[in-house]
Design an enzyme around this catalytic site. Sequence first.
Site, PDB file in Angstrom:
ATOM      1  N   ASN A  17      -0.662 -10.837  -5.215  1.00  0.00           N
ATOM      2  CA  ASN A  17      -1.366 -11.832  -4.393  1.00  0.00           C
ATOM      3  C   ASN A  17      -1.640 -13.149  -5.117  1.00  0.00           C
ATOM      4  OD1 ASN A  17      -1.904 -10.354  -1.865  1.00  0.00           O
ATOM      5  ND2 ASN A  17      -3.108  -8.997  -3.171  1.00  0.00           N
ATOM      6  N   MET A  22      -0.203 -15.470  -6.660  1.00  0.00           N
ATOM      7  CA  MET A  22       0.579 -16.709  -6.567  1.00  0.00           C
ATOM      8  C   MET A  22       0.853 -17.095  -5.116  1.00  0.00           C
ATOM      9  SD  MET A  22       2.968 -16.173  -9.985  1.00  0.00           S
ATOM     10  CE  MET A  22       3.800 -17.768 -10.039  1.00  0.00           C
ATOM     11  N   LYS A  23       0.027 -16.551  -4.226  1.00  0.00           N
ATOM     12  CA  LYS A  23       0.092 -16.980  -2.820  1.00  0.00           C
ATOM     13  C   LYS A  23      -0.715 -18.274  -2.652  1.00  0.00           C
ATOM     14  CE  LYS A  23       1.014 -12.336  -1.125  1.00  0.00           C
ATOM     15  NZ  LYS A  23       0.440 -11.037  -0.734  1.00  0.00           N
ATOM     16  N   HIS A  67       6.009 -15.471  -5.889  1.00  0.00           N
ATOM     17  CA  HIS A  67       5.814 -14.940  -4.526  1.00  0.00           C
ATOM     18  C   HIS A  67       4.456 -15.409  -4.019  1.00  0.00           C
ATOM     19  CE1 HIS A  67       5.945 -11.977  -1.221  1.00  0.00           C
ATOM     20  NE2 HIS A  67       4.695 -11.701  -1.516  1.00  0.00           N
ATOM     21  N   ASN A  81       8.408 -16.509   3.457  1.00  0.00           N
ATOM     22  CA  ASN A  81       8.280 -15.064   3.629  1.00  0.00           C
ATOM     23  C   ASN A  81       8.110 -14.752   5.122  1.00  0.00           C
ATOM     24  OD1 ASN A  81       7.915 -12.462   2.422  1.00  0.00           O
ATOM     25  ND2 ASN A  81       5.687 -12.646   2.549  1.00  0.00           N
ATOM     26  N   GLU A  82       8.916 -13.848   5.638  1.00  0.00           N
ATOM     27  CA  GLU A  82       8.703 -13.273   6.981  1.00  0.00           C
ATOM     28  C   GLU A  82       8.662 -14.302   8.122  1.00  0.00           C
ATOM     29  OE1 GLU A  82       5.233 -10.767   6.756  1.00  0.00           O
ATOM     30  OE2 GLU A  82       6.063  -9.538   5.143  1.00  0.00           O
ATOM     31  N   GLU A 115      10.119  -5.487  -2.674  1.00  0.00           N
ATOM     32  CA  GLU A 115       8.763  -4.914  -2.533  1.00  0.00           C
ATOM     33  C   GLU A 115       8.873  -3.417  -2.228  1.00  0.00           C
ATOM     34  OE1 GLU A 115       6.411  -7.133   0.315  1.00  0.00           O
ATOM     35  OE2 GLU A 115       7.166  -9.050  -0.439  1.00  0.00           O
ATOM     36  N   TRP A 163       6.460  -2.280  -5.353  1.00  0.00           N
ATOM     37  CA  TRP A 163       5.233  -2.953  -4.915  1.00  0.00           C
ATOM     38  C   TRP A 163       4.007  -2.110  -5.300  1.00  0.00           C
ATOM     39  CZ3 TRP A 163       5.624  -7.829  -4.362  1.00  0.00           C
ATOM     40  CH2 TRP A 163       4.584  -8.573  -3.798  1.00  0.00           C
TER      41      TRP A 163
HETATM   42  C1  XIL Z   1       0.218  -7.521   0.336  1.00  0.00           C
HETATM   43  C2  XIL Z   1      -0.642  -7.200  -0.870  1.00  0.00           C
HETATM   44  O1  XIL Z   1      -0.066  -6.116  -1.580  1.00  0.00           O
HETATM   45  C3  XIL Z   1      -2.026  -6.839  -0.404  1.00  0.00           C
HETATM   46  O2  XIL Z   1      -2.884  -6.658  -1.520  1.00  0.00           O
HETATM   47  C4  XIL Z   1      -2.590  -7.957   0.482  1.00  0.00           C
HETATM   48  O3  XIL Z   1      -3.817  -7.557   1.016  1.00  0.00           O
HETATM   49  C5  XIL Z   1      -1.626  -8.292   1.616  1.00  0.00           C
HETATM   50  O4  XIL Z   1      -0.360  -8.581   1.070  1.00  0.00           O
HETATM   51  N1  XIL Z   1       4.768  -8.223   2.448  1.00  0.00           N
HETATM   52  C6  XIL Z   1       4.602  -9.167   1.469  1.00  0.00           C
HETATM   53  C7  XIL Z   1       3.530  -8.991   0.451  1.00  0.00           C
HETATM   54  O5  XIL Z   1       5.411 -10.087   1.353  1.00  0.00           O
HETATM   55  O6  XIL Z   1       3.033 -10.221  -0.025  1.00  0.00           O
HETATM   56  C8  XIL Z   1       2.420  -8.133   0.981  1.00  0.00           C
HETATM   57  O7  XIL Z   1       1.500  -7.913  -0.077  1.00  0.00           O
HETATM   58  C9  XIL Z   1       2.956  -6.850   1.534  1.00  0.00           C
HETATM   59  C10 XIL Z   1       3.873  -7.129   2.695  1.00  0.00           C
END
Ligand code: XIL
Length: 369
Positions: free
Chosen positions: A81, A83-84, A117, A175-176, A280, A327
């Site tokens: 988390n 580096m978000k 990430h 992402n996503e 992940e 992950w």
């Molecule tokens: C997750 C983390 O592991 C959690 O601690 C946080 O609460 C939410 O994010 N897809 C992703 C990751 O790209 O960044 C996510 O990580 C899991 C799903």
Amino acid sequence: MKNFSKYVRLAVLVFLVSCGKSEDKTEIFEPTPAPMPTITLKEAANFPIGNTVSASRLSSSSENYFRTLLNKEFNSVTAGNDMKMYNFFKAPGTYDWSKGDAIVAYAKANGMRVHGHTLIWHPSYSIPDWLENFSGTDAEFEAHVEGYIKAAVAHFAEATFSDGTPVVESWDVVNEAFTSDAEAGPFHKRIGPDYVEKCFRWAREADDKVKLFYNDYNLGSDSSKADKVINMVNNFKANSVPIDGIGMQMHIDYQYPNLESLKSNVTKLADTGLLIHFSEVDMTVNKDKALSGLTLQRSNAQKERYKQMAIIYKTIPETQQFGITFWGMRDTDSWLLDFYNNPNEWPLLFDSGYNYKPALFGFLDGLTN
Ligand code: XIL
């Protein structure tokens, strides 16, 4: 004697299972201390093997064991988390890189690469409140996002190993993006449908070397979603938008996706010629919450599937193998326990006591196969 009877129980169970008896959901598998593997994960793989970290875990005095294991088995790290965007982008034009810097310093000192990430991810918990509620114009919003991406990429391009190679080798830029949530999210709404390509261009302007990834889930199971990513990549290529790799998150289950479709989706994504990152990785074994402990049968299924996953990854041309990142370290560290509100889930390679699970031996077997 105690151990002996354990072996007998285990042998009886294996015998019953091999007789085709239906799955016993009550017999809890207690791992007997197995001999340690004779090779580490990073030695066994021809590509980097990663895990998630946080700045606090890398410095906490009670996490020595975590760090020892991380350094022993892994040579790539991703911030779970830290580096978000919400951790970095404190106010307009104001950045706090401290958690990322701590991770990069640790990685540099221990000879591991960092995969960044993630620059852009739409959920509100991933965006700072001030930006989510931004009341300025769309053009101002876009300028803030552009400024952020360029600042983050430029800042993290500074750290290098002694041979000059960057510690932060790569970023998940977006992402996503292929979800209805993302389409309703602030980046799509305020910058427009071409925000993904703009983000990649801004990232490249800030650093001409760093590898730029698009990262998403279900790309191994959902063939039409994989096609959307491939279309995007083809459009990027046609319009000279920079992109180096695709992150397949690989949050999978012990029963799905079926291995044929995983294999064919991996192949068609690799046919783009881009780097492929299993970014992940984790594997649920108890989604229906029927188990209160990991059974021998379920553990064996997980072991076999981790093996197959490694074998499938190795079908990617070597020059496109960016790496496999797990992950989380211990089962109890996994985000999935909260996400599915299920404390009885065992998705990773190490159990709650940092013991090497059969899953790890399966994965190792696939790597060396
Ligand atoms: C997750 C983390 O592991 C959690 O601690 C946080 O609460 C939410 O994010 N897809 C992703 C990751 O790209 O960044 C996510 O990580 C899991 C799903």
